[in-house]
Design an enzyme around this catalytic site. Structure first.
Site, PDB file in Angstrom:
ATOM      1  CB  CYS A   1      -3.430   3.232  -1.669  1.00 11.37           C
ATOM      2  SG  CYS A   1      -4.564   4.563  -1.327  1.00 11.37           S
TER       3      CYS A   1
ATOM      4  CG  HIS B   1      -1.906   0.978   1.383  1.00 11.07           C
ATOM      5  ND1 HIS B   1      -1.663   2.283   1.721  1.00 11.07           N
ATOM      6  CD2 HIS B   1      -3.243   0.883   1.211  1.00 11.07           C
ATOM      7  CE1 HIS B   1      -2.797   2.952   1.753  1.00 11.07           C
ATOM      8  NE2 HIS B   1      -3.782   2.122   1.447  1.00 11.07           N
TER       9      HIS B   1
ATOM     10  CE  LYS C   1      -7.122  -0.388   6.362  1.00  9.53           C
ATOM     11  NZ  LYS C   1      -7.777  -0.146   5.096  1.00  9.53           N
TER      12      LYS C   1
ATOM     13  CD  GLN D   1      -6.824  -4.889   4.046  1.00  7.85           C
ATOM     14  OE1 GLN D   1      -7.800  -5.552   4.409  1.00  7.85           O
ATOM     15  NE2 GLN D   1      -6.951  -3.645   3.624  1.00  7.85           N
TER      16      GLN D   1
ATOM     17  CG  ASP E   1       0.538  -2.668   6.413  1.00  7.57           C
ATOM     18  OD1 ASP E   1      -0.445  -2.877   7.126  1.00  7.57           O
ATOM     19  OD2 ASP E   1       0.516  -1.919   5.413  1.00  7.57           O
TER      20      ASP E   1
END
Ligand code: PMP
Length: 409
Positions: A367, A126, A229, A206, A203
């Site tokens: 993104c 991203h 999220k 998600q 990261d």
């Protein structure tokens, strides 16, 4: 298919915990990679805080202020516990994944990096996990190395390994691609990087909700994600910093709340994580994410993951049968995200058409422009699923796409 050991796994039962779906009964919400919906418990907790507990934290001796402080710090403890951190002091609150990554780049890696070093990212990052590193490399004369993907949209692990060497300061990688759904082997990546003494940022924007992640078992250096999220509120980000880096963390913003002492000549700062939390923090947001964690802990994540795996496989198979539709990426190990394009139709038109049938998907570059450039695509349509989605949602998506095709061709 209902509760196991008292935990929730039935999508309909879970859906009932989210008031937005009773407000919009026809809504087919397939944009969970952008943001998940909020559970009633999270909404109530934040509302109760504002109605009954509101006060700024830390500097008040009165009861409301000390209760708010306790609630805020309990939020830190809940997050630390959720990710298996060794102590609450490993967790800093930020405004989101984006800010957490910028902090690592600017306030931890940036100040100590030497010219000639390199930083390794992947082509599927991203922008939040790409641009901060690109800018740092430009400013400090470092080399940005971008790990390529194979035709399925998976990391080419041999090439990835070749990119990491003794001059690599940090490997920054997403656990799950927000565009392709690829699940990356983060444990293996952390081991590869550590063999070369490079730090690793993962990261988990998600993956944090449904995949159990234990920072001590992984031995990652940094972990970042966003509350919104994870069924939690907007405006709260999480940053985990491994204790071996605590001493290296420099303030990111300057102001109140981070100081040990200030004179007209000099300021002494508190240690991490307090030195990153300048100004009045998002108290209600932190209390909200703690409630979201409690909600997640009522879910049978193992079962839900299995269901989502089947649901996504079903979506991929049904979508692939639509003439002129191409799936973008076909990773062997994939999560609940599917991207696709359709011949002769722009992704934005497709998403507008789906909106007519109350189906919420995202269209665009998500993104991840370097990735889409490489794929030669201007945009994709992305459907992303969460614990409250069921096979019927996929059927509605597929039916609507078929209708659209017959309408337009
Ligand atoms: N990384 C990934 C993998 C993401 O999916 C996102 C959000 N789409 C981000 C980073 C940025 O998160 P935020 O906008 O909450 O800072």
């Amino acid at each position: 298919m209902v509760q196991q050991r008292g935990l929730l796994s039935d999508p309909e039962v879970i859906k009932n915990q989210f008031p937005i779906f009773s407000k919009h009964p026809k809504l087919v919400y397939l944009d969970n990679a952008a943001t998940t919906q909020r559970s009633q418990s999270v909404i109530d907790r934040i509302s109760n805080f504002h109605q009954q507990e509101n006060a700024s934290i830390r500097r008040g001796a009165y009861r409301l202020a000390s209760q708010a402080t306790q609630g805020f710090e309990a939020g830190r403890a809940a997050i630390a516990n959720f990710f298996g951190a060794s102590s609450s002091e490993c967790i800093a609150f930020t405004s989101g994944t984006t800010e957490s990554i910028n902090i690592v780049a600017r306030s931890i890696i940036g100040p100590k990096v030497k010219e000639g070093s390199n930083i390794v990212v992947t082509l599927m990052e991203h922008h939040a996990n790409f641009i901060p590193w690109q800018v740092l490399c430009q400013e400090k004369s470092l080399e940005l190395r971008v790990a390529p993907l194979n035709d399925r949209g998976e990391l080419d692990m041999n090439k990835f390994e070749e990119l990491i060497d003794y001059r690599t300061v940090v490997v920054a990688v997403t656990h799950i691609s927000n565009t392709l759904g690829t699940i990356n082997p983060i444990s293996e990546i952390i081991q590869l990087a550590h063999r070369q003494r490079a730090s690793v940022l993962i990261d988990v924007a998600q993956s944090a909700t449904l995949y159990p992640i234990n920072v001590q078992e992984l031995d990652c250096d940094f972990l970042v994600c966003s509350a919104h999220k994870m069924f939690g509120p907007f405006g709260v980000g999480i940053l985990y910093v491994n204790p071996r880096h605590h001493q290296s963390v420099q303030p990111y913003n300057y102001g109140g709340g981070i100081i040990h002492s200030v004179t007209v000549n000099k300021t002494d700062f508190l240690p991490y994580p307090r030195n990153l939390e300048a100004g009045t923090p998002n108290v209600a947001g932190v209390i909200g994410i703690a409630e979201a964690i409690r909600f997640i802990q009522t879910l049978d994540r193992k079962k839900i993951n299995q269901q989502l795996h089947e649901l996504t496989a079903y979506a991929r198979q049904q979508l692939a049968e639509i003439e002129g539709l191409s799936l973008v990426g076909n990773p062997n190990n994939s999560s609940s995200i599917v991207s696709f394009t359709m011949d002769g139709m722009h992704p934005h038109d497709i998403s507008s058409f789906l909106n007519e049938d109350n189906i919420a998907v995202r269209a665009g570059q998500h993104c991840t422009q370097p990735l889409l450039d490489q794929l030669g695509l201007p945009a994709t349509v992305r459907a992303s699923f969460s614990a409250y989605n069921c096979l019927e949602d996929v059927d509605k998506l597929v039916t609507s796409l078929r209708e659209m095709k017959s309408f337009w061709t």
